[in-house]
Design a protein around this motif. Structure first.
Motif, PDB file in Angstrom:
ATOM      1  N   GLU A 169       7.938  -9.588  14.685  1.00 21.33           N
ATOM      2  CA  GLU A 169       7.394 -10.856  14.167  1.00 21.33           C
ATOM      3  C   GLU A 169       6.935 -11.747  15.312  1.00 21.33           C
ATOM      4  N   ARG A 170       7.701 -11.831  16.393  1.00 15.53           N
ATOM      5  CA  ARG A 170       7.308 -12.650  17.544  1.00 15.53           C
ATOM      6  C   ARG A 170       6.047 -12.112  18.187  1.00 15.53           C
ATOM      7  N   ALA A 171       5.955 -10.797  18.322  1.00  9.80           N
ATOM      8  CA  ALA A 171       4.780 -10.182  18.927  1.00  9.80           C
ATOM      9  C   ALA A 171       3.536 -10.438  18.073  1.00  9.80           C
ATOM     10  N   VAL A 172       3.672 -10.311  16.748  1.00  7.24           N
ATOM     11  CA  VAL A 172       2.520 -10.558  15.844  1.00  7.24           C
ATOM     12  C   VAL A 172       2.133 -12.038  15.902  1.00  7.24           C
ATOM     13  N   ASP A 173       3.123 -12.967  15.902  1.00 11.54           N
ATOM     14  CA  ASP A 173       2.820 -14.406  15.978  1.00 11.54           C
ATOM     15  C   ASP A 173       2.079 -14.743  17.269  1.00 11.54           C
ATOM     16  N   THR A 174       2.482 -14.104  18.359  1.00 18.48           N
ATOM     17  CA  THR A 174       1.832 -14.351  19.644  1.00 18.48           C
ATOM     18  C   THR A 174       0.367 -13.893  19.600  1.00 18.48           C
ATOM     19  N   GLU A 175       0.105 -12.800  18.985  1.00 23.38           N
ATOM     20  CA  GLU A 175      -1.247 -12.263  18.912  1.00 23.38           C
ATOM     21  C   GLU A 175      -2.153 -13.031  17.943  1.00 23.38           C
ATOM     22  N   LEU A 176      -1.563 -13.532  16.878  1.00 26.75           N
ATOM     23  CA  LEU A 176      -2.370 -14.235  15.875  1.00 26.75           C
ATOM     24  C   LEU A 176      -2.754 -15.641  16.321  1.00 26.75           C
ATOM     25  N   LYS A 177      -2.014 -16.200  17.218  1.00 26.94           N
ATOM     26  CA  LYS A 177      -2.337 -17.563  17.668  1.00 26.94           C
ATOM     27  C   LYS A 177      -3.408 -17.545  18.639  1.00 26.94           C
ATOM     28  N   GLU A 185     -12.829 -31.175  -1.227  1.00 24.61           N
ATOM     29  CA  GLU A 185     -11.917 -30.386  -2.056  1.00 24.61           C
ATOM     30  C   GLU A 185     -12.090 -28.901  -1.775  1.00 24.61           C
ATOM     31  N   ALA A 186     -13.372 -28.480  -1.659  1.00 27.44           N
ATOM     32  CA  ALA A 186     -13.633 -27.061  -1.388  1.00 27.44           C
ATOM     33  C   ALA A 186     -13.078 -26.665  -0.022  1.00 27.44           C
ATOM     34  N   GLU A 187     -13.233 -27.559   0.976  1.00 25.63           N
ATOM     35  CA  GLU A 187     -12.712 -27.254   2.305  1.00 25.63           C
ATOM     36  C   GLU A 187     -11.181 -27.161   2.274  1.00 25.63           C
ATOM     37  N   LYS A 188     -10.551 -28.042   1.479  1.00 30.15           N
ATOM     38  CA  LYS A 188      -9.091 -27.968   1.344  1.00 30.15           C
ATOM     39  C   LYS A 188      -8.681 -26.656   0.705  1.00 30.15           C
ATOM     40  N   GLN A 189      -9.415 -26.262  -0.348  1.00 27.86           N
ATOM     41  CA  GLN A 189      -9.107 -24.996  -1.009  1.00 27.86           C
ATOM     42  C   GLN A 189      -9.326 -23.820  -0.065  1.00 27.86           C
ATOM     43  N   ILE A 190     -10.435 -23.898   0.715  1.00 29.90           N
ATOM     44  CA  ILE A 190     -10.716 -22.819   1.670  1.00 29.90           C
ATOM     45  C   ILE A 190      -9.607 -22.755   2.716  1.00 29.90           C
ATOM     46  N   ALA A 191      -9.180 -23.927   3.206  1.00 32.92           N
ATOM     47  CA  ALA A 191      -8.119 -23.957   4.218  1.00 32.92           C
ATOM     48  C   ALA A 191      -6.828 -23.400   3.629  1.00 32.92           C
ATOM     49  N   ALA A 192      -6.527 -23.805   2.369  1.00 29.20           N
ATOM     50  CA  ALA A 192      -5.304 -23.297   1.736  1.00 29.20           C
ATOM     51  C   ALA A 192      -5.396 -21.793   1.534  1.00 29.20           C
ATOM     52  N   THR A 193      -6.571 -21.341   1.072  1.00 25.85           N
ATOM     53  CA  THR A 193      -6.765 -19.900   0.863  1.00 25.85           C
ATOM     54  C   THR A 193      -6.679 -19.155   2.182  1.00 25.85           C
ATOM     55  N   LYS A 194      -7.278 -19.747   3.236  1.00 26.73           N
ATOM     56  CA  LYS A 194      -7.250 -19.119   4.559  1.00 26.73           C
ATOM     57  C   LYS A 194      -5.810 -19.051   5.059  1.00 26.73           C
ATOM     58  N   GLU A 195      -5.082 -20.127   4.862  1.00 26.68           N
ATOM     59  CA  GLU A 195      -3.686 -20.161   5.300  1.00 26.68           C
ATOM     60  C   GLU A 195      -2.867 -19.116   4.549  1.00 26.68           C
ATOM     61  N   ALA A 196      -3.115 -19.037   3.239  1.00 29.19           N
ATOM     62  CA  ALA A 196      -2.386 -18.039   2.440  1.00 29.19           C
ATOM     63  C   ALA A 196      -2.764 -16.632   2.892  1.00 29.19           C
ATOM     64  N   ALA A 197      -4.075 -16.463   3.158  1.00 30.66           N
ATOM     65  CA  ALA A 197      -4.524 -15.142   3.602  1.00 30.66           C
ATOM     66  C   ALA A 197      -3.914 -14.807   4.960  1.00 30.66           C
ATOM     67  N   LEU A 198      -3.879 -15.832   5.859  1.00 32.09           N
ATOM     68  CA  LEU A 198      -3.297 -15.583   7.178  1.00 32.09           C
ATOM     69  C   LEU A 198      -1.804 -15.291   7.059  1.00 32.09           C
ATOM     70  N   ALA A 199      -1.148 -15.980   6.131  1.00 33.03           N
ATOM     71  CA  ALA A 199       0.285 -15.697   5.928  1.00 33.03           C
ATOM     72  C   ALA A 199       0.458 -14.270   5.439  1.00 33.03           C
ATOM     73  N   ASN A 200      -0.430 -13.871   4.516  1.00 36.46           N
ATOM     74  CA  ASN A 200      -0.366 -12.485   4.032  1.00 36.46           C
ATOM     75  C   ASN A 200      -0.712 -11.517   5.151  1.00 36.46           C
ATOM     76  N   VAL A 201      -1.687 -11.909   5.991  1.00 36.29           N
ATOM     77  CA  VAL A 201      -2.064 -11.040   7.104  1.00 36.29           C
ATOM     78  C   VAL A 201      -0.877 -10.896   8.060  1.00 36.29           C
ATOM     79  N   ARG A 202      -0.204 -12.018   8.294  1.00 35.02           N
ATOM     80  CA  ARG A 202       0.961 -11.970   9.184  1.00 35.02           C
ATOM     81  C   ARG A 202       2.019 -11.028   8.613  1.00 35.02           C
TER      82      ARG A 202
END
Length: 159
Positions: free
Chosen positions: A151-159, A110-127
């Motif tokens: 947006e394309r340039a940022v997506d390319t760099e974040l991946k 559960e904690a890993e799921k929450q961390i992944a969700a938080t990380k994803e949300a943070a990465l979305a915010n970072v994007r």
């Protein structure tokens, strides 16, 4: 002294023999049988006491042997009970440990799921922040900015 007069010496010897004979007969007929009876009774009593003591010794040895046997059985039973208790407690502890590990694994998942969700949300915010910042920088440097290219340039760099 009358004992030392020689003319009464023979009658004294006769009386001595008579008195000793009488004493001998009395001793052999009366006193010695009584003494022999007493000695025989005493010998019998001592033999009976020794037999009784031997019997008591045998009984004591049997009682000691029975006590030691009972003590050995009690020790064996106590050891068996202690081993059963140890085994039961070990099984119970192992069961509890497995249950706790399962609960911890669930909580970790559960904690890993929450961390992944938080990380994803943070990465979305970072994007989003990165696109906004990059867009602002390009607009200041070039005067105009293309949001979709940024947006394309940022997506390319974040991946």
């Amino acid at each position: 002294m009358p004992q030392l007069e020689f003319h009464t010496f023979v009658p004294q010897l006769v009386w001595l023999v008579i008195v000793f004979g009488y004493l001998y007969v009395m001793m052999s007929r009366v006193a010695l049988p009584r003494i022999a009876t007493v000695l025989e009774e005493r010998r019998d009593r001592i033999a009976d006491d020794l037999d009784q003591a031997e019997q008591f010794k045998r009984q004591t040895d049997e009682a000691i042997e029975a006590y030691e046997k009972a003590l050995a059985e009690a020790r064996a039973k106590a050891h068996e009970i202690a081993q059963e208790t140890r085994d039961r407690l070990h099984e119970e502890t192992e069961r509890q440990r497995l249950a706790i590990e399962a609960r911890l694994a669930e909580k970790i998942a559960e904690a890993e799921k929450q961390i992944a969700a938080t990380k994803e949300a943070a990465l979305a915010n970072v994007r989003t922040v990165a696109v906004d910042v990059a867009d602002a920088i390009v607009a200041q440097l070039l005067g105009e900015a293309d949001r979709s290219a940024t947006e394309r340039a940022v997506d390319t760099e974040l991946k």
